[in-house]
Design a protein around this motif. Sequence first.
Motif, PDB file in Angstrom:
ATOM      1  N   ALA A  49      28.772 -32.642 -44.547  1.00 48.01           N
ATOM      2  CA  ALA A  49      29.436 -33.532 -43.581  1.00 48.01           C
ATOM      3  C   ALA A  49      30.023 -34.749 -44.292  1.00 48.01           C
ATOM      4  O   ALA A  49      31.169 -35.155 -44.024  1.00 48.01           O
ATOM      5  CB  ALA A  49      28.435 -33.974 -42.513  1.00 48.01           C
ATOM      6  N   ALA A  50      29.259 -35.318 -45.213  1.00 41.08           N
ATOM      7  CA  ALA A  50      29.750 -36.493 -45.952  1.00 41.08           C
ATOM      8  C   ALA A  50      30.987 -36.137 -46.764  1.00 41.08           C
ATOM      9  O   ALA A  50      31.917 -36.952 -46.899  1.00 41.08           O
ATOM     10  CB  ALA A  50      28.656 -37.057 -46.852  1.00 41.08           C
ATOM     11  N   ALA A  51      31.019 -34.913 -47.303  1.00 37.33           N
ATOM     12  CA  ALA A  51      32.178 -34.507 -48.113  1.00 37.33           C
ATOM     13  C   ALA A  51      33.457 -34.528 -47.271  1.00 37.33           C
ATOM     14  O   ALA A  51      34.502 -35.009 -47.711  1.00 37.33           O
ATOM     15  CB  ALA A  51      31.956 -33.120 -48.712  1.00 37.33           C
ATOM     16  N   PHE A  52      33.366 -34.034 -46.031  1.00 39.07           N
ATOM     17  CA  PHE A  52      34.537 -34.079 -45.141  1.00 39.07           C
ATOM     18  C   PHE A  52      34.969 -35.525 -44.891  1.00 39.07           C
ATOM     19  O   PHE A  52      36.145 -35.869 -44.955  1.00 39.07           O
ATOM     20  CB  PHE A  52      34.218 -33.417 -43.788  1.00 39.07           C
ATOM     21  CG  PHE A  52      34.344 -31.912 -43.800  1.00 39.07           C
ATOM     22  CD1 PHE A  52      35.610 -31.316 -43.812  1.00 39.07           C
ATOM     23  CD2 PHE A  52      33.230 -31.090 -43.777  1.00 39.07           C
ATOM     24  CE1 PHE A  52      35.748 -29.931 -43.807  1.00 39.07           C
ATOM     25  CE2 PHE A  52      33.351 -29.697 -43.775  1.00 39.07           C
ATOM     26  CZ  PHE A  52      34.616 -29.122 -43.794  1.00 39.07           C
ATOM     27  N   MET A  53      33.980 -36.376 -44.591  1.00 40.68           N
ATOM     28  CA  MET A  53      34.322 -37.763 -44.256  1.00 40.68           C
ATOM     29  C   MET A  53      34.940 -38.491 -45.442  1.00 40.68           C
ATOM     30  O   MET A  53      35.934 -39.214 -45.296  1.00 40.68           O
ATOM     31  CB  MET A  53      33.057 -38.536 -43.871  1.00 40.68           C
ATOM     32  CG  MET A  53      32.404 -38.055 -42.633  1.00 40.68           C
ATOM     33  SD  MET A  53      31.024 -39.188 -42.326  1.00 40.68           S
ATOM     34  CE  MET A  53      30.274 -38.374 -40.976  1.00 40.68           C
ATOM     35  N   ILE A  54      34.330 -38.311 -46.616  1.00 39.19           N
ATOM     36  CA  ILE A  54      34.839 -39.044 -47.783  1.00 39.19           C
ATOM     37  C   ILE A  54      36.240 -38.554 -48.136  1.00 39.19           C
ATOM     38  O   ILE A  54      37.150 -39.336 -48.390  1.00 39.19           O
ATOM     39  CB  ILE A  54      33.883 -38.892 -48.985  1.00 39.19           C
ATOM     40  CG1 ILE A  54      32.571 -39.606 -48.689  1.00 39.19           C
ATOM     41  CG2 ILE A  54      34.518 -39.467 -50.255  1.00 39.19           C
ATOM     42  CD1 ILE A  54      31.522 -39.480 -49.764  1.00 39.19           C
ATOM     43  N   GLY A  80      25.371 -48.473 -51.915  1.00 37.84           N
ATOM     44  CA  GLY A  80      26.341 -47.476 -51.465  1.00 37.84           C
ATOM     45  C   GLY A  80      27.384 -47.220 -52.541  1.00 37.84           C
ATOM     46  O   GLY A  80      27.756 -46.075 -52.818  1.00 37.84           O
ATOM     47  N   GLN A  81      27.838 -48.287 -53.176  1.00 38.63           N
ATOM     48  CA  GLN A  81      28.843 -48.133 -54.226  1.00 38.63           C
ATOM     49  C   GLN A  81      28.278 -47.333 -55.404  1.00 38.63           C
ATOM     50  O   GLN A  81      28.963 -46.496 -55.973  1.00 38.63           O
ATOM     51  CB  GLN A  81      29.349 -49.515 -54.677  1.00 38.63           C
ATOM     52  CG  GLN A  81      30.311 -49.512 -55.857  1.00 38.63           C
ATOM     53  CD  GLN A  81      31.610 -48.743 -55.598  1.00 38.63           C
ATOM     54  OE1 GLN A  81      31.978 -48.468 -54.458  1.00 38.63           O
ATOM     55  NE2 GLN A  81      32.296 -48.380 -56.675  1.00 38.63           N
ATOM     56  N   LEU A 112      26.809 -39.196 -55.807  1.00 40.95           N
ATOM     57  CA  LEU A 112      25.441 -38.755 -55.539  1.00 40.95           C
ATOM     58  C   LEU A 112      25.117 -38.711 -54.057  1.00 40.95           C
ATOM     59  O   LEU A 112      25.779 -39.339 -53.240  1.00 40.95           O
ATOM     60  CB  LEU A 112      24.461 -39.722 -56.195  1.00 40.95           C
ATOM     61  CG  LEU A 112      24.483 -39.712 -57.712  1.00 40.95           C
ATOM     62  CD1 LEU A 112      23.531 -40.771 -58.237  1.00 40.95           C
ATOM     63  CD2 LEU A 112      24.104 -38.343 -58.256  1.00 40.95           C
ATOM     64  N   GLY A 113      24.063 -37.974 -53.738  1.00 42.55           N
ATOM     65  CA  GLY A 113      23.489 -38.021 -52.401  1.00 42.55           C
ATOM     66  C   GLY A 113      24.135 -37.044 -51.437  1.00 42.55           C
ATOM     67  O   GLY A 113      23.808 -37.026 -50.259  1.00 42.55           O
ATOM     68  N   MET A 114      25.072 -36.232 -51.932  1.00 39.35           N
ATOM     69  CA  MET A 114      25.745 -35.344 -50.992  1.00 39.35           C
ATOM     70  C   MET A 114      25.968 -33.942 -51.541  1.00 39.35           C
ATOM     71  O   MET A 114      26.768 -33.199 -50.994  1.00 39.35           O
ATOM     72  CB  MET A 114      27.070 -35.945 -50.588  1.00 39.35           C
ATOM     73  CG  MET A 114      27.893 -36.367 -51.764  1.00 39.35           C
ATOM     74  SD  MET A 114      29.569 -36.608 -51.260  1.00 39.35           S
ATOM     75  CE  MET A 114      30.014 -34.930 -50.925  1.00 39.35           C
ATOM     76  N   VAL A 124      29.827 -45.134 -42.860  1.00 46.22           N
ATOM     77  CA  VAL A 124      28.803 -44.137 -42.548  1.00 46.22           C
ATOM     78  C   VAL A 124      28.546 -43.215 -43.735  1.00 46.22           C
ATOM     79  O   VAL A 124      27.400 -42.915 -44.077  1.00 46.22           O
ATOM     80  CB  VAL A 124      29.206 -43.291 -41.318  1.00 46.22           C
ATOM     81  CG1 VAL A 124      28.280 -42.107 -41.135  1.00 46.22           C
ATOM     82  CG2 VAL A 124      29.184 -44.148 -40.076  1.00 46.22           C
ATOM     83  N   SER A 125      29.613 -42.797 -44.417  1.00 44.67           N
ATOM     84  CA  SER A 125      29.385 -41.879 -45.533  1.00 44.67           C
ATOM     85  C   SER A 125      28.773 -42.615 -46.714  1.00 44.67           C
ATOM     86  O   SER A 125      27.662 -42.309 -47.141  1.00 44.67           O
ATOM     87  CB  SER A 125      30.679 -41.161 -45.930  1.00 44.67           C
ATOM     88  OG  SER A 125      31.667 -42.101 -46.274  1.00 44.67           O
ATOM     89  N   ALA A 126      29.473 -43.614 -47.243  1.00 45.20           N
ATOM     90  CA  ALA A 126      29.006 -44.227 -48.489  1.00 45.20           C
ATOM     91  C   ALA A 126      27.721 -45.040 -48.296  1.00 45.20           C
ATOM     92  O   ALA A 126      26.778 -44.900 -49.065  1.00 45.20           O
ATOM     93  CB  ALA A 126      30.099 -45.099 -49.099  1.00 45.20           C
ATOM     94  N   ASP A 127      27.686 -45.860 -47.259  1.00 45.55           N
ATOM     95  CA  ASP A 127      26.537 -46.770 -47.170  1.00 45.55           C
ATOM     96  C   ASP A 127      25.336 -46.167 -46.456  1.00 45.55           C
ATOM     97  O   ASP A 127      24.217 -46.637 -46.632  1.00 45.55           O
ATOM     98  CB  ASP A 127      26.948 -48.087 -46.484  1.00 45.55           C
ATOM     99  CG  ASP A 127      27.877 -48.909 -47.376  1.00 45.55           C
ATOM    100  OD1 ASP A 127      28.179 -48.438 -48.487  1.00 45.55           O
ATOM    101  OD2 ASP A 127      28.294 -50.001 -46.968  1.00 45.55           O
ATOM    102  N   ILE A 128      25.550 -45.150 -45.645  1.00 48.75           N
ATOM    103  CA  ILE A 128      24.408 -44.574 -44.926  1.00 48.75           C
ATOM    104  C   ILE A 128      24.064 -43.163 -45.424  1.00 48.75           C
ATOM    105  O   ILE A 128      22.967 -42.919 -45.919  1.00 48.75           O
ATOM    106  CB  ILE A 128      24.669 -44.503 -43.398  1.00 48.75           C
ATOM    107  CG1 ILE A 128      25.112 -45.867 -42.859  1.00 48.75           C
ATOM    108  CG2 ILE A 128      23.440 -43.968 -42.668  1.00 48.75           C
ATOM    109  CD1 ILE A 128      24.057 -46.922 -42.813  1.00 48.75           C
ATOM    110  N   LEU A 129      25.023 -42.227 -45.300  1.00 48.42           N
ATOM    111  CA  LEU A 129      24.667 -40.832 -45.594  1.00 48.42           C
ATOM    112  C   LEU A 129      24.311 -40.603 -47.057  1.00 48.42           C
ATOM    113  O   LEU A 129      23.379 -39.865 -47.359  1.00 48.42           O
ATOM    114  CB  LEU A 129      25.797 -39.889 -45.172  1.00 48.42           C
ATOM    115  CG  LEU A 129      26.086 -39.844 -43.671  1.00 48.42           C
ATOM    116  CD1 LEU A 129      27.158 -38.809 -43.363  1.00 48.42           C
ATOM    117  CD2 LEU A 129      24.824 -39.522 -42.877  1.00 48.42           C
ATOM    118  N   LEU A 130      25.064 -41.217 -47.974  1.00 47.80           N
ATOM    119  CA  LEU A 130      24.757 -40.943 -49.382  1.00 47.80           C
ATOM    120  C   LEU A 130      23.377 -41.483 -49.784  1.00 47.80           C
ATOM    121  O   LEU A 130      22.574 -40.738 -50.341  1.00 47.80           O
ATOM    122  CB  LEU A 130      25.857 -41.474 -50.317  1.00 47.80           C
ATOM    123  CG  LEU A 130      27.281 -40.940 -50.099  1.00 47.80           C
ATOM    124  CD1 LEU A 130      28.202 -41.377 -51.236  1.00 47.80           C
ATOM    125  CD2 LEU A 130      27.299 -39.434 -49.975  1.00 47.80           C
TER     126      LEU A 130
END
Length: 456
Positions: free
Chosen positions: A99-104, A225-226, A233-235, A386-392
Amino acid sequence: MAGVTPPQRERFGSKFGVIAAAAGSAVGLGNIWKFPYEVGNNGGGAFLVLYLGFVLLIGIPVMISELAIGRNGQKNAIGSFRAISPKRPWFLVGIIGVAAAFMIFAFYGSVAGWTLEYIFQSAKNGFEGKTPDQLGSMFDNFVENPMRPLMWQTIFIVLTASVVMAGVKKGIEKYTKILMPVLFLIILVLIVRSVTLPGAGAGLEFLFKPDFSKINASVILSALGQAFFSLSLGMGTIITYGSYIRKNDNLAVTAIQVSTADTVIAIMAGIAIFPAVFAFGINPSQGEGLVFVTIPNIFQQMPGGYVFSLLFFILLAVAALTSTISLLEVIVAYFSEEYKISRKKATIYSSIVILFIGTLCTLSKGGPLTDFTIFGKNIWGFLEFVSADILLPLGGLCIVIFVGFFMGRKRVREELTNAGSIKGRLIPVAMFLVRYIAPIGIALVFLNAIGLLKFG
Ligand code: PFF
């Protein structure tokens, strides 16, 4: 297919190929576009200190863990969890990753498209004779009229899809091996030019002198997140690439080399940008346009600037491409392996979805969707947060807990020592970071960010 031995999984062909592909994923717009403006928005040197701490104590352990999961599971980001732990729901971590890959990819593809416009402008000498102000409005005008950005974004997605369709060795490895070293050289040239501009010292001071009064919970979360975003990482990107690494490559060393390369390039980008920002009187916290305004300023005053600016934006596009390739690969590896559809079909379908979400993002930057907000952020800002700061970081937290406590010591040891052929004297240190420091660190940052805990 039951009972038939699956075809040999694709592999990277060389050690350098692995590093180039993983570093190709890590080094991208995150280093050259996002890092400088995050530093600029979040208090300069103090942000840098936090960032470096997170890379060392959290990023590297997460990267080692992802590589171990991928190589041990021998599957995509979701399938690898299932292969290692079939009875527990750890595969959900992989789903967060996809999901994060789609968002990023949605917002990243938009910025990647900007790099194509800037290649085009460089080629037709479009920066010549413009003042810093004019270069600033040139960027704003371009972004706020969404037709051109959308066109470039579409082209960029098609480019990414065509490399991913070609596969791991003939696509990903072949290109990243040549292009990453060239990028490094161009940034070096930029640094020399930037630090010799009159007034450059103020920029270096801004980048390196920590002012800890600027640090608050949201700055700490952004630095974490950065770090995750920049190291990919994280995804599950590094899980997916880990599954293509040969059994005799050293995972911990690979993680350290890739993280070092990524961090060095981010700092080099900072050294190339901030002295020029101060020399030309550009606002360091002007946000996403920072690189796109600063770099043309440097080049248009420099002998040979035409060639350098062209080269720079070509390489920025390439750095972005090696990262979008890895984003798409996470998605394509998952759909093609788990649903038994061809790589080609998986690539085409996912690219269409990415183009759709990406269009919404682009239209939210100055276009008709600008005023549409979700939790107070526009679509772009929301997806980025949501992707970088939360999901990852959340994905990273689950990944280190999985490797530290659930994957099984034997499997982990086998991956880190290549079944006993590496001595691995530092493995206890790595495992201490994976089991305790990284998870506690991530948890503290989260608690601090949602206000349950106050420090600093
Ligand atoms: N690490 C990339 C960059 O810094 O530009 C962005 C990225 C690529 C993030 C791949 C996540 C990822 F899976």
